[in-house]
Design an enzyme around this catalytic site. Structure first.
Site, mmCIF file in Angstrom:
data_model
loop_
_atom_site.group_PDB
_atom_site.id
_atom_site.type_symbol
_atom_site.label_atom_id
_atom_site.label_comp_id
_atom_site.label_asym_id
_atom_site.label_seq_id
_atom_site.Cartn_x
_atom_site.Cartn_y
_atom_site.Cartn_z
ATOM 1 N N CYS A 33 8.469 7.000 12.297
ATOM 2 C CA CYS A 33 8.587 6.728 10.864
ATOM 3 C C CYS A 33 10.019 6.776 10.354
ATOM 4 C CB CYS A 33 7.712 7.689 10.073
ATOM 5 S SG CYS A 33 8.031 9.442 10.389
ATOM 6 N N HIS A 72 6.586 13.497 8.134
ATOM 7 C CA HIS A 72 6.471 12.071 7.852
ATOM 8 C C HIS A 72 7.653 11.679 6.975
ATOM 9 C CE1 HIS A 72 4.650 8.214 7.765
ATOM 10 N NE2 HIS A 72 4.389 8.224 6.472
ATOM 11 N N ASP A 91 5.744 2.973 2.379
ATOM 12 C CA ASP A 91 5.257 3.710 3.553
ATOM 13 C C ASP A 91 4.567 2.719 4.476
ATOM 14 O OD1 ASP A 91 4.165 5.352 5.464
ATOM 15 O OD2 ASP A 91 3.039 6.605 4.058
#
Length: 203
Positions: free
Chosen positions: A25, A81, A98
């Protein structure tokens, strides 16, 4: 889709148009920010973009509506994250980008917080994910491109950004906080309840 087409549809984009490697991520957000700037969806210098690391002391953070989940509600327990928050300077709705989320892309910040972070939820049984196993082998295939190197030559400084401790969380948002967000190397640590408030204060 071309860059000009991206400019025309900043609130209704297909996440597949952006570089994405599952379980990486922070690198995905790096390239996402670059593309948002080059396509003029964001400021050319990225001054309206903020990279947000989500974690906690135990490196066990539950997030909902995640594509990597095998559950119907999309919940997964990440060790951390990383997302991008775009602060709209014209008074518009702040947006969350995202690439791992099944929510709209981008998603309004208030919706993302209530649907993905769910501040009032109590932690449940673990199914934690990591990048390498105990023998140092990758558990998720690394990206096909070369490792990202910072301007100062740093190759790996992710741990510096992941060290999030409850003791460092700001319980109120003083006026000088906005300067700290920009001035401190690793930003500031805030609780999820103050996330929207922080972005409303940034000039």
């Amino acid at each position: 889709m071309t860059t000009s087409e991206l400019r025309l549809q900043p609130n209704n984009l297909d996440a597949s148009l952006f570089n994405h490697t599952p379980f990486y991520c922070e690198e995905n957000v790096y390239f996402l920010c670059k593309k948002l700037c080059s396509s003029e969806i964001a400021d050319a210098q990225g001054s309206d973009l903020f990279v947000v690391f989500i974690s906690n002391d135990n490196k066990q953070i539950p997030l909902w509506h995640q594509k990597a989940s095998h559950r119907a509600d999309g919940v997964i327990l990440w060790d951390y994250h990383v997302i991008c928050v775009q602060r709209k300077k014209d008074g518009g709705t702040h947006l969350v980008w995202d690439l791992d989320s099944s929510l709209p892309f981008p998603c309004p910040l208030a919706t993302y917080v209530s649907e993905t972070i769910r501040p009032s939820f109590q932690l449940f049984s673990e199914f934690q994910r990591h990048m390498k196993d105990s023998e140092g082998n990758f558990t998720a295939q690394p990206p096909p491109y070369e490792p990202i190197v910072a301007e100062d030559g740093s190759v790996h400084n992710l741990n510096e950004y992941m060290e999030i401790r409850a003791a460092d969380v700001l319980t109120d948002l003083p006026p000088e906080l906005t300067s700290a967000v920009f001035g401190q190397k690793h930003g500031v640590v805030i609780g999820e309840a103050h996330l929207e408030e922080l972005f409303s204060q940034i000039p």
